[in-house]
Design a protein around this motif. Sequence first.
Motif, PDB file in Angstrom:
ATOM      1  N   PRO A  57       8.784   6.896  -4.948  1.00  0.00           N
ATOM      2  CA  PRO A  57       7.502   7.594  -5.093  1.00  0.00           C
ATOM      3  C   PRO A  57       6.674   7.492  -3.817  1.00  0.00           C
ATOM      4  O   PRO A  57       6.664   6.458  -3.147  1.00  0.00           O
ATOM      5  N   ILE A  58       6.003   8.589  -3.487  1.00  0.00           N
ATOM      6  CA  ILE A  58       5.115   8.597  -2.328  1.00  0.00           C
ATOM      7  C   ILE A  58       3.705   8.985  -2.769  1.00  0.00           C
ATOM      8  O   ILE A  58       3.516   9.647  -3.788  1.00  0.00           O
ATOM      9  N   THR A  59       2.739   8.570  -1.988  1.00  0.00           N
ATOM     10  CA  THR A  59       1.340   8.943  -2.196  1.00  0.00           C
ATOM     11  C   THR A  59       0.850   9.622  -0.929  1.00  0.00           C
ATOM     12  O   THR A  59       1.628   9.875  -0.003  1.00  0.00           O
ATOM     13  N   ASN A  60      -0.428   9.866  -0.862  1.00  0.00           N
ATOM     14  CA  ASN A  60      -0.989  10.511   0.330  1.00  0.00           C
ATOM     15  C   ASN A  60      -1.242   9.492   1.439  1.00  0.00           C
ATOM     16  O   ASN A  60      -2.321   9.433   2.032  1.00  0.00           O
ATOM     17  N   GLU A  61      -0.212   8.700   1.705  1.00  0.00           N
ATOM     18  CA  GLU A  61      -0.233   7.710   2.773  1.00  0.00           C
ATOM     19  C   GLU A  61       1.080   7.796   3.533  1.00  0.00           C
ATOM     20  O   GLU A  61       2.119   8.127   2.963  1.00  0.00           O
ATOM     21  N   PRO A  62       1.080   7.491   4.829  1.00  0.00           N
ATOM     22  CA  PRO A  62       2.332   7.534   5.589  1.00  0.00           C
ATOM     23  C   PRO A  62       3.406   6.637   4.978  1.00  0.00           C
ATOM     24  O   PRO A  62       3.105   5.577   4.416  1.00  0.00           O
TER      25      PRO A  62
END
Length: 253
Positions: free
Chosen positions: A132-137
């Motif tokens: 999972p990814i978020t709005n972060e590098p």
Amino acid sequence: MKITLLGTGTSQGVPVIGCTCEVCRSVDYRDKRLRVSVHIELDGKSIIIDSGPDFRQQVLRERIKTLDALVFTHEHKDHTSGLDDIRAYNFMQRKDMPLYGEERVLEQLKREFAYIFADSRYPGIPQVQLYPITNEPFEIEGITITPIRVMHYKLPVFGFRIGDFSYITDVNYIAPEELEKIRGSKVIVLDALRPEPHISHYSLAEAVQVLEELQPEKAYLTHISHLMGLHREVEEQLPGFIRLGYDGLRIEL
């Protein structure tokens, strides 16, 4: 960095089934558009953003023999439905395929490809690992990727920046703070569906306006429909640093 536009078409592709317009009848290879996707090679690693229904055809055409990760912008079928064809990479590389996407997107993949995630798995199905990814590098094999939050009508989706390259598709609004993440990119690939306004995509004029503000060295338009017009005619109207993308276009940075 080597960038290859695997597909530059909208969800129906070009030509559109049953259509007899001049674009769909064109013999110019640049007017033949598979569903949108991009391949990035950097530091010996191979990453693809989005696996639409033409995924198999695209990787065969470009002879992509290794794939280190698959990244998703959002969950729409024209960006995800080729996922099953990663099986070939599982067999060749003898490892699970890392999949990167928002939690919402990964949950959608679990529903649409339930057999991949079933407790009792049929032999030969795709083998994956979800990240999972978020709005972060985040990083893939030492490569830093910066998500860019954009809006696709009411659906939040991600574009991505890798070094001096930014890739944004399926967008009709970018907030000022997210636009700053793109600024300074040498090459930008940006959504432009057609000349007329659309509820969930940039029109040609809207995309040009954004790019003229950002002023990259080069920009290419993607997610193009048959309503855009003939490739050769549209390009004549564009500022010199902006070109229409086309399937198989290669960019080096």
